[in-house]
Scaffold this active site. Structure first.
Site, PDB file in Angstrom:
ATOM      1  N   GLY A   1       8.100 -21.298 -10.401  1.00  0.00           N
ATOM      2  CA  GLY A   1       6.837 -20.565 -10.481  1.00  0.00           C
ATOM      3  C   GLY A   1       6.072 -21.062 -11.694  1.00  0.00           C
ATOM      4  O   GLY A   1       6.560 -21.917 -12.430  1.00  0.00           O
TER       5      GLY A   1
ATOM      6  N   MET B   1       3.872 -20.755 -15.459  1.00  0.00           N
ATOM      7  CA  MET B   1       4.226 -20.187 -16.766  1.00  0.00           C
ATOM      8  C   MET B   1       3.992 -18.684 -16.743  1.00  0.00           C
ATOM      9  O   MET B   1       3.063 -18.206 -16.075  1.00  0.00           O
ATOM     10  CB  MET B   1       3.384 -20.847 -17.854  1.00  0.00           C
TER      11      MET B   1
ATOM     12  N   SER C   1       5.757 -16.457 -15.300  1.00  0.00           N
ATOM     13  CA  SER C   1       6.108 -15.784 -14.037  1.00  0.00           C
ATOM     14  C   SER C   1       7.471 -15.097 -14.122  1.00  0.00           C
ATOM     15  O   SER C   1       7.899 -14.430 -13.182  1.00  0.00           O
ATOM     16  CB  SER C   1       6.078 -16.784 -12.872  1.00  0.00           C
ATOM     17  N   GLY C   2       8.189 -15.285 -15.241  1.00  0.00           N
ATOM     18  CA  GLY C   2       9.472 -14.599 -15.417  1.00  0.00           C
ATOM     19  C   GLY C   2      10.675 -15.433 -15.004  1.00  0.00           C
ATOM     20  O   GLY C   2      11.739 -14.893 -14.694  1.00  0.00           O
ATOM     21  N   LYS C   3      10.526 -16.765 -15.022  1.00  0.00           N
ATOM     22  CA  LYS C   3      11.645 -17.649 -14.644  1.00  0.00           C
ATOM     23  C   LYS C   3      12.802 -17.501 -15.631  1.00  0.00           C
ATOM     24  O   LYS C   3      13.959 -17.359 -15.219  1.00  0.00           O
ATOM     25  CB  LYS C   3      11.183 -19.120 -14.617  1.00  0.00           C
ATOM     26  N   THR C   4      12.484 -17.533 -16.918  1.00  0.00           N
ATOM     27  CA  THR C   4      13.556 -17.424 -17.916  1.00  0.00           C
ATOM     28  C   THR C   4      14.188 -16.036 -17.867  1.00  0.00           C
ATOM     29  O   THR C   4      15.419 -15.917 -17.941  1.00  0.00           O
ATOM     30  CB  THR C   4      13.009 -17.762 -19.326  1.00  0.00           C
TER      31      THR C   4
ATOM     32  N   ASP D   1      17.536 -24.192 -17.965  1.00  0.00           N
ATOM     33  CA  ASP D   1      16.144 -23.750 -18.057  1.00  0.00           C
ATOM     34  C   ASP D   1      15.233 -24.955 -18.295  1.00  0.00           C
ATOM     35  O   ASP D   1      15.680 -25.999 -18.764  1.00  0.00           O
ATOM     36  CB  ASP D   1      15.996 -22.723 -19.199  1.00  0.00           C
ATOM     37  N   GLU D   2      13.964 -24.794 -17.977  1.00  0.00           N
ATOM     38  CA  GLU D   2      12.949 -25.845 -18.171  1.00  0.00           C
ATOM     39  C   GLU D   2      13.377 -27.162 -17.518  1.00  0.00           C
ATOM     40  O   GLU D   2      13.277 -28.239 -18.115  1.00  0.00           O
ATOM     41  CB  GLU D   2      12.671 -26.064 -19.673  1.00  0.00           C
TER      42      GLU D   2
ATOM     43  N   CYS E   1      -2.509 -13.333 -12.415  1.00  0.00           N
ATOM     44  CA  CYS E   1      -3.666 -14.206 -12.637  1.00  0.00           C
ATOM     45  C   CYS E   1      -4.596 -13.548 -13.657  1.00  0.00           C
ATOM     46  O   CYS E   1      -5.016 -12.402 -13.477  1.00  0.00           O
ATOM     47  CB  CYS E   1      -4.406 -14.453 -11.329  1.00  0.00           C
TER      48      CYS E   1
HETATM   49  P1  ADP Z   1       8.549 -18.094 -17.650  1.00  0.00           P
HETATM   50  O1  ADP Z   1       9.922 -18.537 -18.031  1.00  0.00           O
HETATM   51  O2  ADP Z   1       8.294 -18.120 -16.173  1.00  0.00           O
HETATM   52  O3  ADP Z   1       7.464 -18.830 -18.396  1.00  0.00           O
HETATM   53  P2  ADP Z   1       9.281 -15.678 -19.065  1.00  0.00           P
HETATM   54  O4  ADP Z   1      10.489 -15.169 -18.361  1.00  0.00           O
HETATM   55  O5  ADP Z   1       9.513 -16.422 -20.351  1.00  0.00           O
HETATM   56  O6  ADP Z   1       8.398 -16.560 -18.058  1.00  0.00           O
HETATM   57  O7  ADP Z   1       8.284 -14.493 -19.426  1.00  0.00           O
HETATM   58  C1  ADP Z   1       7.857 -13.528 -18.494  1.00  0.00           C
HETATM   59  C2  ADP Z   1       7.126 -12.451 -19.288  1.00  0.00           C
HETATM   60  O8  ADP Z   1       5.885 -12.939 -19.750  1.00  0.00           O
HETATM   61  C3  ADP Z   1       6.734 -11.217 -18.501  1.00  0.00           C
HETATM   62  O9  ADP Z   1       7.777 -10.292 -18.359  1.00  0.00           O
HETATM   63  C4  ADP Z   1       5.629 -10.628 -19.375  1.00  0.00           C
HETATM   64  O10 ADP Z   1       6.157  -9.813 -20.389  1.00  0.00           O
HETATM   65  C5  ADP Z   1       5.034 -11.853 -20.052  1.00  0.00           C
HETATM   66  N1  ADP Z   1       3.677 -12.214 -19.590  1.00  0.00           N
HETATM   67  C6  ADP Z   1       2.681 -12.620 -20.386  1.00  0.00           C
HETATM   68  N2  ADP Z   1       1.569 -12.924 -19.679  1.00  0.00           N
HETATM   69  C7  ADP Z   1       1.850 -12.716 -18.378  1.00  0.00           C
HETATM   70  C8  ADP Z   1       1.114 -12.847 -17.143  1.00  0.00           C
HETATM   71  N3  ADP Z   1      -0.149 -13.273 -17.116  1.00  0.00           N
HETATM   72  N4  ADP Z   1       1.748 -12.530 -15.991  1.00  0.00           N
HETATM   73  C9  ADP Z   1       3.018 -12.086 -16.010  1.00  0.00           C
HETATM   74  N5  ADP Z   1       3.759 -11.939 -17.136  1.00  0.00           N
HETATM   75  C10 ADP Z   1       3.199 -12.244 -18.316  1.00  0.00           C
HETATM   76 MG    MG Z   2      10.641 -20.051 -19.255  1.00  0.00          MG
END
Ligand code: ADP
Ligand code: MG
Length: 204
Positions: A25, A27, A29-32, A101-102, A158
């Site tokens: 997904g 950035m 989106s909560g992948k980590t 991750d990443e 979004c």
């Molecule tokens: P990823 O690894 O996909 O980049 P993370 O798991 O690190 O995502 O972080 C997800 C967290 O980011 C969410 O739980 C929320 O607290 C925060 N967040 C900040 N901006 C947004 C956004 N626009 N949409 C969803 N979550 C967001």
């Molecule tokens: Mg991440």
């Protein structure tokens, strides 16, 4: 023809589950978060679990995987994906679960390495950006998505429309595909908003 008895002969089965899961997904989106959630459950089940991240990701901490909401777990830093095959020990035991991750930052050999680990009986969980900031498939993610038994596509919110965001739009930084950054550099967008912003970008 396969003999059904030999298929179900448990002595021929490896110890672990032997599967590849991909979480992808844009950035934020909560992948980590999702990767760490799966890892925590594996640890509760007493499965030796290893978290791996590429040396390129130094955003929050050198030896921890950290989500945007500051959830963190210790991780092993690896330069090349082949090195993962030689880093499988965790607390003196062989890992049964490997969480990476990443993944988009790794070299082209990562899909082969993950496949090899799954074939050996390990549960491999991979998280990564499926698309780069221009909306193109990122690095070796397409191969990983094809090889995986299970794919989870997550969405962010979004920041233009409040819809489900599938794209990571870059608001600052250069034109390199790899450009580390946070909210200062990227904003998650749904398709329509992303298309509008990309058109503006390209007409500059
Ligand atoms: P990823 O690894 O996909 O980049 P993370 O798991 O690190 O995502 O972080 C997800 C967290 O980011 C969410 O739980 C929320 O607290 C925060 N967040 C900040 N901006 C947004 C956004 N626009 N949409 C969803 N979550 C967001
Ligand atoms: Mg991440």
């Amino acid at each position: 023809m396969h003999n059904i008895d030999s298929i179900h002969n448990v002595t021929t089965l490896p110890l672990g589950e032997g599967r590849l899961e991909v979480v992808c997904g844009p950035m934020f989106s909560g992948k980590t978060e999702e990767l760490l959630r799966r890892v925590r459950r594996a640890v509760i089940a007493h499965q030796p679990t290893l978290i791996i991240k590429p040396a390129t990701d130094t955003r929050y901490a050198i030896d921890e995987v950290v989500s945007h909401d500051k959830n963190a777990m210790p991780s092993k830093v690896v330069k090349n994906s082949r090195d993962i095959l030689n880093s499988l020990e965790v607390d003196g035991k062989m890992a049964l679960v490997v969480a990476i991750d990443e993944a988009q930052f790794f070299d082209d050999e990562l899909p082969e390495v993950c496949n090899e680990l799954a074939n050996r009986g390990l549960r491999v969980i991979v998280a990564g950006l499926d698309l780069d900031f221009t909306g193109k498939p990122f690095g070796c993610m397409p191969q990983l998505l094809a090889l995986a038994e299970e794919v989870t596509k997550l969405h962010a919110v979004c920041m233009e429309t409040g819809r489900a965001a599938h794209f990571s739009h870059r608001i600052a930084g250069g034109d390199n595909t790899i450009e580390l950054g946070e909210k200062d550099r990227y904003v998650p967008l749904a398709r329509h908003a992303f298309v509008v912003f990309r058109k503006k970008e390209n007409s500059k």
